[in-house]
Design an enzyme around this catalytic site. Structure first.
Site, mmCIF file in Angstrom:
data_model
loop_
_atom_site.group_PDB
_atom_site.id
_atom_site.type_symbol
_atom_site.label_atom_id
_atom_site.label_comp_id
_atom_site.label_asym_id
_atom_site.label_seq_id
_atom_site.Cartn_x
_atom_site.Cartn_y
_atom_site.Cartn_z
ATOM 1 C CG ASP A 70 -0.349 -0.478 2.469
ATOM 2 O OD1 ASP A 70 0.837 -0.604 2.452
ATOM 3 O OD2 ASP A 70 -1.076 -0.404 3.425
ATOM 4 C CG ASP A 480 1.374 -0.142 10.540
ATOM 5 O OD1 ASP A 480 0.707 0.759 11.217
ATOM 6 O OD2 ASP A 480 1.257 -0.406 9.464
#
Length: 884
Positions: A70, A480
């Site tokens: 992404d 993350d």
């Protein structure tokens, strides 16, 4: 586990930092010719670390596969090494958004050709439009066709697709589904030129959250996939039948039967859901569709699987479970090209207790699951998982049933069976690529083996980096997955930072004169936002938050580690002595300031906010505004104090519409001098001085001499050498940079989605071994052996070897014997081998030299039975070591 991956520099973008606008410069002499150095660049291995929403196999050549990420570019599979090769590292600073890949397509007519639709955000966060990249050499080089609209590789719905497709019969024809109401686009010249398909009837209408004023969740997700029916064309002629998926719950699927001349809504189709994927089994004449009530990749509470018979127009609900029993949507979808009738799908949004994978060998009439309950909460798996190559995928968790660790996955929107090998399947998750090479064991009642197939694919977003003068060479703060302590850059660390495990670590620091003391801050849904370590980041304990803290912010450690200053989100700047049990508000400095420490004076701290520099000389209790002027007006600034130089501060940052560059202070921030030879700079860091130099090496991500790149200076910024090149740019590198204090020329560079890069100079990269080493260690030694974690069937241990003699060592080899059948599985910071019960651990190149009184540490994981006794004796060569 809900990992959001929003660009670190969104605020900087809003300020115009990355706008690409030229800086206003007074007329003067032309910029100097830049020196250059040849560097070797590698990733500090983490393996994965982010969402992989798409995997594509070529349909005509074996072992040719691509993965898209992404925000971190695209990759090609290397069958010989079972690794991934990055393909978009040439994307530069001004085009940083083109590291987000919304779709990828491999040409089955000419397998050398591959296409990538790129662009990260469709809202204002990304100032550039999207593009279609095309390559005739499998991604080794690219040409670009710019589009008149934006694409969203990191937008909601990015796991749907593929939006980009090559006609399998006439490969000069491609289609691209656009977001934001921009419709369906077509190229008839192999991706060079694009035009909108004017007669396509539906641009989509679904948005995740129409009320979102940022434009992120409110964007129309548009046209989400294109699928050709190859059986309706012949080589050289355009394929007649094309299916297109649209983000519209009432009108999700359209078809053309005349090569795109006209389009019709597919009659009789189900409504109420979004079609995430449409995969055609042309041999059986079935179009399979995976539906969800949401666009993903995080959300989705209900879903269905449908089968459309292309010959008769019959729709059949082939969902493996009744809709009331779903709490997830379906997305991952694939068919076995060698065994028509075999189809698989994923429950992509099943966060708890785990994702699910479904398999049918009769075109969806019946299904089996990758796991099922025996008696709740116990479950039986059809698979085994081995994550020893990426052990952090367990997250250090010890969940209660029915959860397991490692998980089968989450955000599982990419699922593909190799079209040439029914036994190989790969699927993407929010953190890695998993795969198997004995998938058909599923059908015979056996278990198929899942393991990470992700080496070479590095997708972490990096917020901060430090390289202490002793201990581990690299500590990282990541989005993350928190961050890692790298004791060996070539090996995957055993675990991310835990206790607590921040979803994102925002800032990281260590005590310059006591590098065992480390502090980090970060974000956590519930829990503390600060943690401390007293063993160089190997183990952690949580601090206590001041009232009101909502995010990590920035943190600084005193030079001696006795006190800390913290500027968290949601609260003002605070200071404490000790390890964060009694915070007090700091006076004289605004909330949200960036904070750093002097690397010599333990009571001196610095801050910056909105163009103003602040200094504290009482341990952070009070700050005074510096009279320094001319600094950048916004908050897109990073600054650091020089190790070993009291009051020596370097500051980088700014924006294209104001002050922008690199500044230096030698009086503790009372005044700054702007370097005239640096046009723009965004980071600054220090490393080991060059041979013969008295001042540490400077590193920066900057624009110098009209060129954007990564630069090095060995003369306090008087001259600069570019150390990357146009093929190694990695998009945005503006978060952090640091040199290695022990290795001249080595630099660690942050990226936003390509992990941590480290570079070594062809003329550097050697460690000063120090005087008079003992070539064969014979002096006294001491060993500390510590089991740091233990689980059913395995454990992790750290070993510290101390030179308690009077002479330094060059090279070492430590031996011991396991008594309970333990077997090594992985080691770091040492080359370890085992023969029977005998274990030997030898130095690696960078830690061979151990001065008298100094220590070297390494670690390993091993399997075990119920017993796990510690070794009772250790030998360094023929010398028996004391055991601490």
């Amino acid at each position: 586990m809900r990992r959001t991956r929003i660009l670190t520099a969104v605020l900087a973008l809003a300020a115009g930092l990355l706008s690409g606008a030229p800086t206003a410069l007074a007329a003067g002499p032309p910029p100097p010719k830049l020196a250059a150095d040849t560097y070797t660049w590698k990733n500090a291995r983490i393996d994965g670390g982010g969402f992989v929403p798409g995997i594509v196999f070529n349909r005509s050549e074996k072992n040719l596969a691509y993965a898209r990420t992404d925000i971190g570019g695209a990759y090609r599979w290397q069958e010989s090494s079972k690794t991934w090769t990055p393909l978009l590292d040439s994307v530069g600073w001004e085009d940083w958004g083109h590291t987000g890949v919304v779709s990828i397509a491999s040409d089955s007519v000419d397998p050398n050709r591959v296409y990538a639709a790129v662009g990260t955000y469709t809202n204002s966060w990304d100032p550039k439009n999207g593009a279609v990249m095309r390559s005739a050499d499998r991604g080794a080089s690219w040409q670009k066709a710019n589009l008149p609209f934006k694409l969203g590789g990191n937008m909601p719905g990015r796991g749907m697709g593929e939006r980009l497709a090559v006609d399998p019969n006439r490969n000069s024809v491609l289609y691209l589904g656009a977001p934001s109401g921009k419709g369906l686009w077509r190229s008839t010249d192999s991706g060079s030129g694009w035009s909108q398909v004017a007669n396509f009837p539906n641009v989509g209408n679904y948005a995740q959250d129409p009320s979102d004023t940022s434009g992120y969740a409110s964007d129309n997700q548009g046209i989400v996939w294109v699928t050709f029916d190859e059986s309706t064309g012949t080589a050289g002629s355009a394929t007649k039948t094309i299916y297109v998926g649209v983000a519209d719950k009432d009108n999700a699927v359209y078809r053309s039967t005349d090569a795109g001349a006209t389009w019709q809504r597919l009659a009789g189709q189900p409504t109420g859901h979004l079609a995430h994927k449409g995969v055609l089994d042309a041999k059986n004449g079935y179009l399979y569709l995976a539906y969800s009530d949401k666009g993903g990749p995080y959300d989705g509470g209900k879903g269905r699987l449908w089968r459309y018979a292309t010959g008769t127009g019959t729709w059949t609900d082939i969902s493996p479970v009744a809709e009331p029993d779903t709490f997830y949507g379906f997305s991952g979808l694939t068919v076995d090209r060698r065994k028509p009738g075999t189809v698989m799908a994923t429950a992509y949004s099943a966060w708890w207790p785990d994702t699910q994978i479904f398999r049918s060998t009769d075109s969806g009439a019946t299904w089996s699951k990758a796991w099922d309950y025996t008696s709740y909460p116990n479950r039986e798996n059809r698979y085994t998982m081995d994550v020893s190559s990426s052990p952090w995928l367990t997250w250090g968790a010890n969940p209660q049933p029915p959860e397991q660790t490692p998980k089968l996955g989450w955000m599982t929107e990419a699922l593909e069976i190799d079209p040439f090998n029914s036994d190989r399947m790969m699927y993407g998750t929010g953190a890695t690529v998993y795969g198997t090479e004995n998938l058909t064991n599923w059908d015979s009642g056996g278990k198929f083996a899942i393991r990470p197939m992700v080496q070479g694919l590095e997708e972490t977003a990096v917020n901060d980096l430090v390289s202490p003068p002793s201990g581990a060479p690299l500590l990282s703060a990541l989005g993350d997955i928190g961050g890692f302590r790298h004791t060996d850059l070539t090996k995957v660390p055993s675990m991310m930072f835990t206790q607590p495990n921040f979803t994102t670590t925002t800032s990281l620091d260590f005590a310059e004169s006591n590098p065992n003391t480390v502090v980090r801050t970060g974000n956590l849904d519930s829990g503390p936002h600060i943690a401390f370590s007293t063993d160089n980041g190997a183990n952690w304990f949580a601090g206590t938050d001041p009232s009101g803290v909502s995010g990590g912010g920035t943190v600084a450690s005193a030079a001696d580690g006795t006190r800390f200053v913290w500027s968290p989100e949601g609260a003002g700047v605070h200071h404490t002595t000790g390890f964060g049990t009694a915070w007090q508000a700091s006076a004289g400095i605004p909330a949200g300031a960036i904070v750093e420490s002097d690397r010599v004076d333990a009571k001196t701290f610095y801050g910056f906010k909105s163009g103003k520099f602040y200094v504290s000389t009482d341990g952070g209790a009070t700050f005074k505004e510096s009279p320094a002027s001319g600094l950048p007006g916004g908050d897109s600034v990073r600054f650091k104090a020089l190790p070993g130089g009291k009051g020596d501060v370097w500051l980088a940052g700014g924006a294209a519409d104001g002050a922008y560059g690199l500044w230096h202070s030698t009086d503790g921030g009372a005044s700054f001098t702007k370097l005239s030879n640096v046009e723009q700079a965004d980071t600054v860091g220090f490393g080991k001085a060059a041979p013969g130099a008295s001042y540490q090496t400077l590193y920066t991500s900057a624009k110098i001499g009209g060129v954007r790149g990564v630069f090095r200076s060995t003369d306090k910024g008087a001259s600069w050498t570019r150390i990357n090149d146009d093929a190694q740019q990695w998009g945005w590198t503006g978060a952090a940079i640091t040199g290695d204090p022990g290795v001249y020329g080595r630099v660690y560079v942050s990226t936003n989605g390509r992990g941590v890069l480290y570079g070594d100079s062809s003329g550097g990269g050697t460690t000063d071994p120090g005087p008079g080493p003992d070539p064969t260690p014979t002096g006294a030694c001491e060993v500390t052996y510590k089991i740091t974690s233990q689980w059913s069937g395995g454990f992790q241990a750290d070993v510290r070897l101390t030179n308690t003699g009077t002479r330094p060592w060059t090279g070492w080899s430590l031996a011991w014997t396991f008594t309970d059948g333990q077997k090594l599985t992985q080691a770091w910071n040492a080359e370890a081998a085992q023969s029977g019960s005998a274990v030997t651990a030898k130095n690696v190149a960078w830690n061979a030299n151990v001065a008298a009184g100094s220590s070297v540490s390494f670690g390993f994981t091993a399997s075990r039975s119920d017993a796990n006794a510690k070794p009772g004796a250790f030998k360094l060569g023929e010398q028996t070591c004391a055991v601490a």
